[in-house]
Structure formats: structure tokens, C-alpha cells
Design a protein around this motif. Structure first.
Motif, PDB file in Angstrom:
ATOM      1  N   SER A 187     -24.318  59.961  -5.198  1.00  0.00           N
ATOM      2  CA  SER A 187     -23.315  59.672  -4.164  1.00  0.00           C
ATOM      3  C   SER A 187     -23.626  58.389  -3.398  1.00  0.00           C
ATOM      4  N   GLY A 188     -24.905  57.979  -3.415  1.00  0.00           N
ATOM      5  CA  GLY A 188     -25.304  56.822  -2.620  1.00  0.00           C
ATOM      6  C   GLY A 188     -25.442  57.140  -1.142  1.00  0.00           C
ATOM      7  N   SER A 189     -25.289  58.398  -0.777  1.00  0.00           N
ATOM      8  CA  SER A 189     -25.345  58.829   0.618  1.00  0.00           C
ATOM      9  C   SER A 189     -26.753  58.757   1.190  1.00  0.00           C
ATOM     10  N   TYR A 190     -26.817  58.700   2.506  1.00  0.00           N
ATOM     11  CA  TYR A 190     -28.075  58.909   3.217  1.00  0.00           C
ATOM     12  C   TYR A 190     -28.192  60.396   3.502  1.00  0.00           C
ATOM     13  N   PHE A 191     -29.429  60.910   3.443  1.00  0.00           N
ATOM     14  CA  PHE A 191     -29.700  62.317   3.731  1.00  0.00           C
ATOM     15  C   PHE A 191     -30.759  62.419   4.820  1.00  0.00           C
ATOM     16  N   HIS A 192     -30.683  63.494   5.602  1.00  0.00           N
ATOM     17  CA  HIS A 192     -31.680  63.788   6.628  1.00  0.00           C
ATOM     18  C   HIS A 192     -32.057  65.258   6.491  1.00  0.00           C
TER      19      HIS A 192
ATOM     20  N   THR B 167     -34.164  68.581   7.949  1.00  0.00           N
ATOM     21  CA  THR B 167     -34.637  69.127   9.216  1.00  0.00           C
ATOM     22  C   THR B 167     -34.491  70.647   9.195  1.00  0.00           C
ATOM     23  N   LYS B 168     -34.920  71.292  10.250  1.00  0.00           N
ATOM     24  CA  LYS B 168     -34.651  72.722  10.414  1.00  0.00           C
ATOM     25  C   LYS B 168     -33.610  72.950  11.504  1.00  0.00           C
ATOM     26  N   ALA B 169     -33.118  71.883  12.088  1.00  0.00           N
ATOM     27  CA  ALA B 169     -32.105  72.002  13.142  1.00  0.00           C
ATOM     28  C   ALA B 169     -30.758  72.415  12.550  1.00  0.00           C
ATOM     29  N   ASP B 170     -30.067  73.307  13.239  1.00  0.00           N
ATOM     30  CA  ASP B 170     -28.744  73.776  12.836  1.00  0.00           C
ATOM     31  C   ASP B 170     -27.715  72.858  13.486  1.00  0.00           C
ATOM     32  N   LEU B 171     -27.128  71.975  12.698  1.00  0.00           N
ATOM     33  CA  LEU B 171     -26.219  70.954  13.220  1.00  0.00           C
ATOM     34  C   LEU B 171     -24.833  71.110  12.612  1.00  0.00           C
ATOM     35  N   GLU B 172     -23.870  70.434  13.194  1.00  0.00           N
ATOM     36  CA  GLU B 172     -22.482  70.488  12.743  1.00  0.00           C
ATOM     37  C   GLU B 172     -22.005  69.091  12.389  1.00  0.00           C
ATOM     38  N   ALA B 173     -21.025  69.005  11.511  1.00  0.00           N
ATOM     39  CA  ALA B 173     -20.394  67.722  11.207  1.00  0.00           C
ATOM     40  C   ALA B 173     -19.884  67.115  12.514  1.00  0.00           C
TER      41      ALA B 173
ATOM     42  N   TYR C 271     -28.734  67.342   5.498  1.00  0.00           N
ATOM     43  CA  TYR C 271     -27.446  66.820   5.924  1.00  0.00           C
ATOM     44  C   TYR C 271     -27.180  65.462   5.306  1.00  0.00           C
ATOM     45  N   ILE C 272     -25.926  65.239   4.949  1.00  0.00           N
ATOM     46  CA  ILE C 272     -25.464  63.897   4.622  1.00  0.00           C
ATOM     47  C   ILE C 272     -25.183  63.234   5.957  1.00  0.00           C
ATOM     48  N   VAL C 273     -25.737  62.039   6.152  1.00  0.00           N
ATOM     49  CA  VAL C 273     -25.607  61.366   7.441  1.00  0.00           C
ATOM     50  C   VAL C 273     -25.056  59.955   7.245  1.00  0.00           C
ATOM     51  N   GLN C 274     -24.509  59.429   8.342  1.00  0.00           N
ATOM     52  CA  GLN C 274     -23.967  58.081   8.333  1.00  0.00           C
ATOM     53  C   GLN C 274     -24.531  57.317   9.524  1.00  0.00           C
ATOM     54  N   PRO C 275     -25.311  56.278   9.262  1.00  0.00           N
ATOM     55  CA  PRO C 275     -25.839  55.470  10.364  1.00  0.00           C
ATOM     56  C   PRO C 275     -24.696  54.777  11.111  1.00  0.00           C
ATOM     57  N   THR C 276     -24.860  54.621  12.410  1.00  0.00           N
ATOM     58  CA  THR C 276     -23.846  53.920  13.210  1.00  0.00           C
ATOM     59  C   THR C 276     -24.256  52.481  13.490  1.00  0.00           C
TER      60      THR C 276
ATOM     61  N   ARG D  74     -24.767  59.817  12.507  1.00  0.00           N
ATOM     62  CA  ARG D  74     -23.784  60.896  12.578  1.00  0.00           C
ATOM     63  C   ARG D  74     -23.934  61.852  11.399  1.00  0.00           C
ATOM     64  N   ILE D  75     -23.883  63.150  11.696  1.00  0.00           N
ATOM     65  CA  ILE D  75     -23.876  64.173  10.652  1.00  0.00           C
ATOM     66  C   ILE D  75     -22.485  64.177  10.014  1.00  0.00           C
ATOM     67  N   VAL D  76     -22.437  63.988   8.696  1.00  0.00           N
ATOM     68  CA  VAL D  76     -21.178  64.037   7.967  1.00  0.00           C
ATOM     69  C   VAL D  76     -20.917  65.470   7.530  1.00  0.00           C
ATOM     70  N   GLU D  77     -21.923  66.058   6.886  1.00  0.00           N
ATOM     71  CA  GLU D  77     -21.820  67.454   6.457  1.00  0.00           C
ATOM     72  C   GLU D  77     -23.186  67.939   5.984  1.00  0.00           C
ATOM     73  N   GLU D  78     -23.331  69.252   5.953  1.00  0.00           N
ATOM     74  CA  GLU D  78     -24.539  69.842   5.376  1.00  0.00           C
ATOM     75  C   GLU D  78     -24.334  69.956   3.879  1.00  0.00           C
ATOM     76  N   THR D  79     -25.377  69.689   3.121  1.00  0.00           N
ATOM     77  CA  THR D  79     -25.319  69.899   1.682  1.00  0.00           C
ATOM     78  C   THR D  79     -26.270  71.041   1.329  1.00  0.00           C
ATOM     79  N   THR D  80     -25.796  71.934   0.501  1.00  0.00           N
ATOM     80  CA  THR D  80     -26.611  73.076   0.079  1.00  0.00           C
ATOM     81  C   THR D  80     -26.902  73.010  -1.420  1.00  0.00           C
ATOM     82  N   ASP D  81     -26.529  71.916  -2.042  1.00  0.00           N
ATOM     83  CA  ASP D  81     -26.709  71.747  -3.481  1.00  0.00           C
ATOM     84  C   ASP D  81     -28.079  71.139  -3.773  1.00  0.00           C
ATOM     85  N   TRP D  82     -29.121  71.905  -3.470  1.00  0.00           N
ATOM     86  CA  TRP D  82     -30.486  71.437  -3.709  1.00  0.00           C
ATOM     87  C   TRP D  82     -31.386  72.626  -3.982  1.00  0.00           C
ATOM     88  N   VAL D  83     -32.507  72.317  -4.599  1.00  0.00           N
ATOM     89  CA  VAL D  83     -33.506  73.334  -4.930  1.00  0.00           C
ATOM     90  C   VAL D  83     -34.785  72.966  -4.192  1.00  0.00           C
TER      91      VAL D  83
END
Length: 145
Positions: free
Chosen positions: A16-21, A23-29, A75-80, A109-118
Motif C-alpha cells: 500500500s505504501g502506507s505508514y504504520f504505527h 502501539t497498545k493504545a486503543d485509538l480511532e480513525a 494503525y495506518i497513519v498519515q503524517p501532517t 493522524r490515524i487513518v484506520e486500524e489494520t488487523t491483517d497481520w500475524v
């Protein structure tokens, strides 16, 4: 130049070329990660940057290694603002930034959480923790923040 198939997963940029972050923090888009809070890895340290990677496996490891309660989250993130290579990894351990590790002193900025990982095996995580502890004991666990 090495073929993508020859690139170890820990250095493989996500398609995807996305940035990822990680963490254990529960965040929202729409939430923002901002500098000035306790580090995910050294709770006694207030971080001047937000760290991210373009390698999903690196974000997974970061999430698994983060201190605190909660489940590992990626999380997929987007730098500002501007993004620079993470000198903690790129300059000192992997010249040329093959881990695609970055940081920003501006909100991310949090774009979305991704759960497609092992996740990694408990044995792998323990070896990683043991390696970090050895760095701490020898005084070479320097943080460039």
C-alpha cells in the motif's frame, strides 16, 4: 539491486505504501498522535517524535513490544508535516534505512486500524527483549529523540 522476493520481511515495504504505527493504545480513525507523551518503549521518557514505518512487520513488532496494558494494535497513519529517517535505527543499525523507519515532530493522524497481520512467536519476542536488555546493561541502548 535485490529482487523484492529476496528482501527479508522485516525490510519489505507494504504494498500500500502506507505508514504504520504500532502501539497498545486503543485509538480511532481521525485521532492524532502528537509528540510530548510517554514513549511506548521507555515509559520514563517523554518522546519528542511520533515514530512510524512503511514495513508492516516493523509496526507489528513495535505494537508487541510496547509497554502497558491492552492488545497490540497497528494503525495506518498519515503524517501532517515533515517526516525524517529514524536515526535510532537507520544511522546506527541499518544504514540506508532498509527498515523504512521514520519519525515526525508534527502530529500524525490515524487513518484506520489494520488487523491483517500475524504476530511474532513468544520465542522471537523474548529473544528481542533479551537483546534490548543486553543493550541496556552495556549502556548502548541510546535513544536519539
Amino acid at each position: 539491486m535485490a529482487d523484492m522476493a529476496d528482501t527479508p520481511e522485516r525490510f519489505r515495504v507494504h504494498e500500500s505504501g502506507s505508514y504504520f504505527h504500532g502501539t497498545k493504545a486503543d485509538l480511532e480513525a481521525g485521532d492524532f498522535l502528537v509528540p510530548g507523551y510517554r514513549s511506548n518503549y521507555r515509559p520514563e521518557h517523554i518522546s519528542n517524535y511520533i515514530y512510524m514505518t512503511k514495513v508492516l512487520d516493523g509496526a507489528v513488532l513495535a505494537a508487541e513490544m510496547a509497554v502497558g496494558e491492552g492488545n497490540p494494535r497497528v494503525y495506518i497513519v498519515q503524517p501532517t508535516g515533515s517526516v525524517e529517517d529514524d536515526p535510532n535505527v537507520t544511522d546506527k543499525k541499518f544504514p540506508g534505512n532498509p527498515t523504512r523507519s521514520y519519525r515526525s515532530a508534527e502530529p500524525v493522524r490515524i487513518v484506520e486500524e489494520t488487523t491483517d497481520w500475524v504476530g511474532h512467536s513468544p520465542e522471537y519476542l523474548q529473544r528481542f527483549r533479551d537483546g534490548l536488555e543486553k543493550l541496556r546493561q552495556t549502556g548502548t541502548a541510546v535513544l536519539y529523540d
